[in-house]
Design a protein around this motif. Structure first.
Motif, PDB file in Angstrom:
ATOM      1  N   ARG A 121     -15.059  19.493 -10.347  1.00 17.56           N
ATOM      2  CA  ARG A 121     -14.739  18.373  -9.458  1.00 17.56           C
ATOM      3  C   ARG A 121     -15.997  17.545  -9.216  1.00 17.56           C
ATOM      4  NH1 ARG A 121      -9.936  17.963  -8.294  1.00 17.56           N
ATOM      5  NH2 ARG A 121     -10.294  16.454  -6.663  1.00 17.56           N
ATOM      6  N   ILE A 122     -15.801  16.245  -9.058  1.00 12.33           N
ATOM      7  CA  ILE A 122     -16.908  15.318  -8.837  1.00 12.33           C
ATOM      8  C   ILE A 122     -16.694  14.620  -7.498  1.00 12.33           C
ATOM      9  CG2 ILE A 122     -18.239  13.422  -9.791  1.00 12.33           C
ATOM     10  CD1 ILE A 122     -16.775  13.883 -12.467  1.00 12.33           C
ATOM     11  N   GLN A 123     -17.695  14.686  -6.663  1.00 16.59           N
ATOM     12  CA  GLN A 123     -17.627  13.994  -5.377  1.00 16.59           C
ATOM     13  C   GLN A 123     -17.868  12.498  -5.593  1.00 16.59           C
ATOM     14  OE1 GLN A 123     -16.776  15.467  -2.442  1.00 16.59           O
ATOM     15  NE2 GLN A 123     -16.418  17.238  -3.790  1.00 16.59           N
ATOM     16  N   PRO A 124     -17.262  11.637  -4.783  1.00 16.68           N
ATOM     17  CA  PRO A 124     -17.491  10.190  -4.917  1.00 16.68           C
ATOM     18  C   PRO A 124     -18.990   9.874  -4.896  1.00 16.68           C
ATOM     19  CG  PRO A 124     -15.734  10.622  -3.355  1.00 16.68           C
ATOM     20  CD  PRO A 124     -16.330  11.953  -3.707  1.00 16.68           C
ATOM     21  N   GLY A 125     -19.415   9.049  -5.825  1.00 15.46           N
ATOM     22  CA  GLY A 125     -20.806   8.634  -5.907  1.00 15.46           C
ATOM     23  C   GLY A 125     -21.724   9.619  -6.617  1.00 15.46           C
ATOM     24  N   ALA A 126     -21.191  10.768  -7.010  1.00 19.51           N
ATOM     25  CA  ALA A 126     -22.019  11.772  -7.693  1.00 19.51           C
ATOM     26  C   ALA A 126     -22.469  11.260  -9.056  1.00 19.51           C
ATOM     27  CB  ALA A 126     -21.239  13.071  -7.852  1.00 19.51           C
ATOM     28  N   GLU A 127     -23.541  11.861  -9.565  1.00 18.40           N
ATOM     29  CA  GLU A 127     -24.035  11.505 -10.892  1.00 18.40           C
ATOM     30  C   GLU A 127     -23.630  12.565 -11.897  1.00 18.40           C
ATOM     31  OE1 GLU A 127     -27.730   8.908 -11.286  1.00 18.40           O
ATOM     32  OE2 GLU A 127     -28.285  10.466  -9.843  1.00 18.40           O
ATOM     33  N   VAL A 128     -23.124  12.093 -13.028  1.00 20.78           N
ATOM     34  CA  VAL A 128     -22.707  12.952 -14.139  1.00 20.78           C
ATOM     35  C   VAL A 128     -23.601  12.627 -15.331  1.00 20.78           C
ATOM     36  CG1 VAL A 128     -20.811  13.576 -15.682  1.00 20.78           C
ATOM     37  CG2 VAL A 128     -20.329  12.935 -13.297  1.00 20.78           C
ATOM     38  N   PHE A 129     -24.366  13.600 -15.780  1.00 18.25           N
ATOM     39  CA  PHE A 129     -25.251  13.409 -16.920  1.00 18.25           C
ATOM     40  C   PHE A 129     -24.633  14.065 -18.148  1.00 18.25           C
ATOM     41  CE2 PHE A 129     -29.167  11.629 -15.263  1.00 18.25           C
ATOM     42  CZ  PHE A 129     -29.013  11.821 -13.907  1.00 18.25           C
ATOM     43  N   VAL A 130     -24.513  13.302 -19.216  1.00 15.01           N
ATOM     44  CA  VAL A 130     -24.054  13.828 -20.503  1.00 15.01           C
ATOM     45  C   VAL A 130     -25.292  13.925 -21.388  1.00 15.01           C
ATOM     46  CG1 VAL A 130     -22.578  13.453 -22.509  1.00 15.01           C
ATOM     47  CG2 VAL A 130     -21.803  12.738 -20.225  1.00 15.01           C
TER      48      VAL A 130
END
Length: 99
Positions: free
Chosen positions: A75-84
């Protein structure tokens, strides 16, 4: 209820395959899987580069959410950063034979 925007950062290796894809973008997603589906809607074929057919994130791709390694279900919280990130492997073992 729609998902809130999160920030996704893509690696150079992926940008080279999808001209026009930015290094950093916002996308509405509640999970990593939804973020990848959103990327694939904008740049068809991107999902296949990131996921295998099981479905899971490919072996040599790492996805981190707020510094923690993630799966498609994370799950991703609003505004979180996802690095690929693309994994780096290979090389030569040290001369003394240690692995």
């Amino acid at each position: 209820m729609s998902a809130a925007p999160v920030i996704v950062r893509l690696p150079d290796a992926l940008l080279a395959l999808f001209p026009g894809a930015p290094r950093r973008l916002e996308i509405a997603a509640a999970t990593v899987g939804e973020a990848i589906e959103g990327l694939d809607r904008r740049w068809p074929g991107m999902r296949d580069r990131l996921c295998d057919s099981t479905p899971a994130i490919r072996r040599h791709i790492n996805v981190f959410v707020e510094g923690e390694r993630a799966t498609l279900e994370t799950r991703i919280q609003p505004g979180a950063e996802v690095f690929v990130l693309t994994a780096i492997s290979g090389g030569r073992p040290p001369a003394d034979g240690r692995a």
